[in-house]
Motif scaffolding. Structure first.
Motif, PDB file in Angstrom:
ATOM      1  N   ARG A  10       0.828  -1.211   0.000  1.00 56.58           N
ATOM      2  CA  ARG A  10       0.000   0.000   0.000  1.00 56.58           C
ATOM      3  C   ARG A  10       0.861   1.258   0.000  1.00 56.58           C
ATOM      4  N   SER A  11       1.883   1.264   0.836  1.00 54.33           N
ATOM      5  CA  SER A  11       2.761   2.433   0.902  1.00 54.33           C
ATOM      6  C   SER A  11       3.524   2.631  -0.397  1.00 54.33           C
ATOM      7  N   HIS A  12       3.973   1.538  -1.011  1.00 53.98           N
ATOM      8  CA  HIS A  12       4.678   1.648  -2.282  1.00 53.98           C
ATOM      9  C   HIS A  12       3.780   2.258  -3.354  1.00 53.98           C
ATOM     10  N   ALA A  13       2.536   1.766  -3.431  1.00 55.78           N
ATOM     11  CA  ALA A  13       1.617   2.270  -4.443  1.00 55.78           C
ATOM     12  C   ALA A  13       1.289   3.748  -4.204  1.00 55.78           C
ATOM     13  N   LEU A  14       1.070   4.118  -2.945  1.00 52.19           N
ATOM     14  CA  LEU A  14       0.769   5.513  -2.632  1.00 52.19           C
ATOM     15  C   LEU A  14       1.950   6.425  -2.943  1.00 52.19           C
ATOM     16  N   GLY A  56       4.185  10.248  -9.247  1.00 53.44           N
ATOM     17  CA  GLY A  56       3.654  10.478 -10.580  1.00 53.44           C
ATOM     18  C   GLY A  56       2.994  11.828 -10.715  1.00 53.44           C
ATOM     19  N   LEU A  57       2.198  12.212  -9.712  1.00 54.12           N
ATOM     20  CA  LEU A  57       1.545  13.517  -9.739  1.00 54.12           C
ATOM     21  C   LEU A  57       2.565  14.651  -9.691  1.00 54.12           C
ATOM     22  N   ALA A  58       3.660  14.456  -8.970  1.00 59.19           N
ATOM     23  CA  ALA A  58       4.689  15.492  -8.859  1.00 59.19           C
ATOM     24  C   ALA A  58       5.542  15.589 -10.112  1.00 59.19           C
ATOM     25  N   VAL A  59       5.830  14.451 -10.731  1.00 59.46           N
ATOM     26  CA  VAL A  59       6.731  14.432 -11.892  1.00 59.46           C
ATOM     27  C   VAL A  59       6.015  14.797 -13.192  1.00 59.46           C
ATOM     28  N   ALA A  60       4.739  14.476 -13.310  1.00 62.12           N
ATOM     29  CA  ALA A  60       4.003  14.684 -14.559  1.00 62.12           C
ATOM     30  C   ALA A  60       4.153  16.108 -15.117  1.00 62.12           C
ATOM     31  N   PRO A  61       3.958  17.159 -14.314  1.00 58.24           N
ATOM     32  CA  PRO A  61       4.133  18.512 -14.862  1.00 58.24           C
ATOM     33  C   PRO A  61       5.569  18.790 -15.312  1.00 58.24           C
ATOM     34  N   LEU A  62       6.537  18.132 -14.694  1.00 60.92           N
ATOM     35  CA  LEU A  62       7.933  18.357 -15.051  1.00 60.92           C
ATOM     36  C   LEU A  62       8.264  17.800 -16.427  1.00 60.92           C
ATOM     37  N   VAL A  63       7.485  16.828 -16.896  1.00 68.98           N
ATOM     38  CA  VAL A  63       7.727  16.261 -18.222  1.00 68.98           C
ATOM     39  C   VAL A  63       6.724  16.791 -19.244  1.00 68.98           C
ATOM     40  N   GLY A  64       6.007  17.863 -18.877  1.00 66.74           N
ATOM     41  CA  GLY A  64       5.138  18.539 -19.824  1.00 66.74           C
ATOM     42  C   GLY A  64       3.703  18.081 -19.861  1.00 66.74           C
ATOM     43  N   LEU A  65       3.267  17.278 -18.890  1.00 65.04           N
ATOM     44  CA  LEU A  65       1.880  16.829 -18.860  1.00 65.04           C
ATOM     45  C   LEU A  65       1.073  17.781 -17.989  1.00 65.04           C
ATOM     46  N   THR A  66      -0.048  18.265 -18.503  1.00 65.86           N
ATOM     47  CA  THR A  66      -0.796  19.302 -17.792  1.00 65.86           C
ATOM     48  C   THR A  66      -2.260  18.953 -17.545  1.00 65.86           C
ATOM     49  N   SER A  67      -2.913  18.261 -18.472  1.00 62.72           N
ATOM     50  CA  SER A  67      -4.342  17.986 -18.304  1.00 62.72           C
ATOM     51  C   SER A  67      -4.557  16.761 -17.433  1.00 62.72           C
ATOM     52  N   MET A  68      -5.758  16.655 -16.888  1.00 65.92           N
ATOM     53  CA  MET A  68      -6.088  15.505 -16.046  1.00 65.92           C
ATOM     54  C   MET A  68      -6.027  14.204 -16.827  1.00 65.92           C
ATOM     55  N   ALA A  69      -6.394  14.254 -18.124  1.00 68.91           N
ATOM     56  CA  ALA A  69      -6.363  13.052 -18.956  1.00 68.91           C
ATOM     57  C   ALA A  69      -4.943  12.556 -19.186  1.00 68.91           C
ATOM     58  N   GLU A  70      -3.959  13.433 -18.985  1.00 71.07           N
ATOM     59  CA  GLU A  70      -2.555  13.049 -19.117  1.00 71.07           C
ATOM     60  C   GLU A  70      -1.968  12.657 -17.774  1.00 71.07           C
ATOM     61  N   ALA A 117      -1.010  13.412   0.834  1.00 69.03           N
ATOM     62  CA  ALA A 117      -0.205  14.024  -0.226  1.00 69.03           C
ATOM     63  C   ALA A 117      -0.752  13.659  -1.598  1.00 69.03           C
ATOM     64  N   GLY A 118      -1.246  12.421  -1.737  1.00 70.04           N
ATOM     65  CA  GLY A 118      -1.789  11.983  -3.013  1.00 70.04           C
ATOM     66  C   GLY A 118      -3.031  12.742  -3.421  1.00 70.04           C
ATOM     67  N   VAL A 119      -3.779  13.249  -2.440  1.00 71.18           N
ATOM     68  CA  VAL A 119      -4.959  14.072  -2.742  1.00 71.18           C
ATOM     69  C   VAL A 119      -4.544  15.504  -3.053  1.00 71.18           C
ATOM     70  N   LEU A 120      -3.648  16.051  -2.253  1.00 73.86           N
ATOM     71  CA  LEU A 120      -3.239  17.451  -2.418  1.00 73.86           C
ATOM     72  C   LEU A 120      -2.441  17.677  -3.695  1.00 73.86           C
ATOM     73  N   LEU A 121      -1.780  16.641  -4.197  1.00 70.47           N
ATOM     74  CA  LEU A 121      -0.985  16.787  -5.413  1.00 70.47           C
ATOM     75  C   LEU A 121      -1.816  16.717  -6.690  1.00 70.47           C
ATOM     76  N   LEU A 122      -3.107  16.363  -6.565  1.00 74.38           N
ATOM     77  CA  LEU A 122      -3.964  16.381  -7.742  1.00 74.38           C
ATOM     78  C   LEU A 122      -4.060  17.801  -8.291  1.00 74.38           C
ATOM     79  N   PRO A 123      -4.086  17.982  -9.603  1.00 80.25           N
ATOM     80  CA  PRO A 123      -4.155  19.337 -10.187  1.00 80.25           C
ATOM     81  C   PRO A 123      -5.345  20.122  -9.635  1.00 80.25           C
ATOM     82  N   GLY A 124      -5.056  21.306  -9.095  1.00 80.82           N
ATOM     83  CA  GLY A 124      -6.104  22.171  -8.573  1.00 80.82           C
ATOM     84  C   GLY A 124      -6.520  21.883  -7.153  1.00 80.82           C
ATOM     85  N   ALA A 125      -5.991  20.816  -6.551  1.00 83.23           N
ATOM     86  CA  ALA A 125      -6.437  20.425  -5.211  1.00 83.23           C
ATOM     87  C   ALA A 125      -5.954  21.406  -4.135  1.00 83.23           C
ATOM     88  N   ILE A 126      -4.717  21.875  -4.250  1.00 76.31           N
ATOM     89  CA  ILE A 126      -4.176  22.777  -3.220  1.00 76.31           C
ATOM     90  C   ILE A 126      -4.932  24.102  -3.167  1.00 76.31           C
TER      91      ILE A 126
END
Length: 268
Positions: free
Chosen positions: A3-7, A13-27, A238-247
């Protein structure tokens, strides 16, 4: 520690995605789902792991092959001070080299195979993550797809187009999701008492499979109260807060609650 590994993979993934140019929720969500799932892949070297049991005899056979290969690799590369071990669990798949290799293979598949290859890699990660974390992963993925579609298209044929464009945008970056997920797993294992030899084949103190771990007082046992009551809840938050727009939403909600509380205190 499944469970901890998956979380932790989901958060990474949520933190790295914007760094590689992914911006939309579908990405972002398929990317994060892949990291969450592939954060479980290193444990294919254990017959009782979720990844090894996921598809019954199919993943069981893969697990057996992984353990055999890991044992052979350990015997062939161990240093003079490495312990006398079978070299199966927490060895070949628990290395930065393995993460980069599998990530490179996934990137090649994503770049050459297009949306279906990306979908396949992401779907396997999503299934792995849902097996450990529960159906909420599937719900979040569905909401993300609907959010993207409803914000830019009407339901119907355009929905498929929107989601297809999301997978196309991920492209070869799916390899980064795989590599990040596997490496995050190694970092998590490095916090435990047994440590993790993810710097293989770099020799350290006469050991090719040197276990990286923090000072003794900072280590914890797998499935201990520290993991269940502190680490897992912190990763979930952290997994909830890192969702786009969550903070911003959380900040706005907090501000409204503070104002409401202050108004209530000021009322005689």
């Amino acid at each position: 520690m499944g469970r901890s590994h998956a979380l932790s993979g989901w958060c990474a993934g949520l933190a790295v995605a914007p760094l590689v140019g992914l911006t939309s929720m579908a990405e972002i969500v398929p990317f994060a789902a892949a990291t969450a799932g592939y954060a479980l892949v290193p444990d294919l070297d254990h017959p009782g792991a979720s990844a090894s049991r996921l598809l019954g005899p199919i993943t069981g056979l893969v697990s057996r092959a992984v353990r055999t290969f890991s044992s052979i690799l350990y015997a062939a590369t161990k240093g003079p001070r490495d312990e006398d071990s079978t070299g199966k669990h927490r060895h070949a798949t628990h290395t930065l080299a393995a993460a980069l290799l599998l990530g490179w293979l996934a990137a090649g598949a994503g770049a050459s195979g297009g949306q279906w290859a990306v979908f396949g890699v992401a779907l396997f990660g999503l299934i792995l993550a849902a097996d450990v974390l529960g159906d909420w992963v599937l719900i979040v993925a569905a909401i993300a797809g609907f959010w993207t579609v409803s914000g830019t298209h009407l339901p119907g044929a355009d929905a498929a187009v929107a989601l297809q464009q999301g997978f196309d945008q991920i492209g070869s970056w799916i390899g980064a999701a795989v590599a990040v997920g596997m490496f995050v797993h190694c970092l998590g294992d490095s916090l435990t008492r047994s440590g993790c030899p993810w710097l293989w084949p770099l020799p350290i103190r006469g050991e090719t499979w040197f276990e990286i771990r923090p000072p003794r007082r900072l280590r914890f046992s797998t499935n201990s109260w520290v993991e269940r009551l502190i680490i897992a809840p912190a990763l979930l938050l952290a997994g909830v807060l890192l969702l786009p727009g969550a903070i911003p939403i959380a900040q706005d909600l907090t501000a409204k609650l503070v104002i409401a509380y202050n108004n209530q205190e000021a009322t005689p």
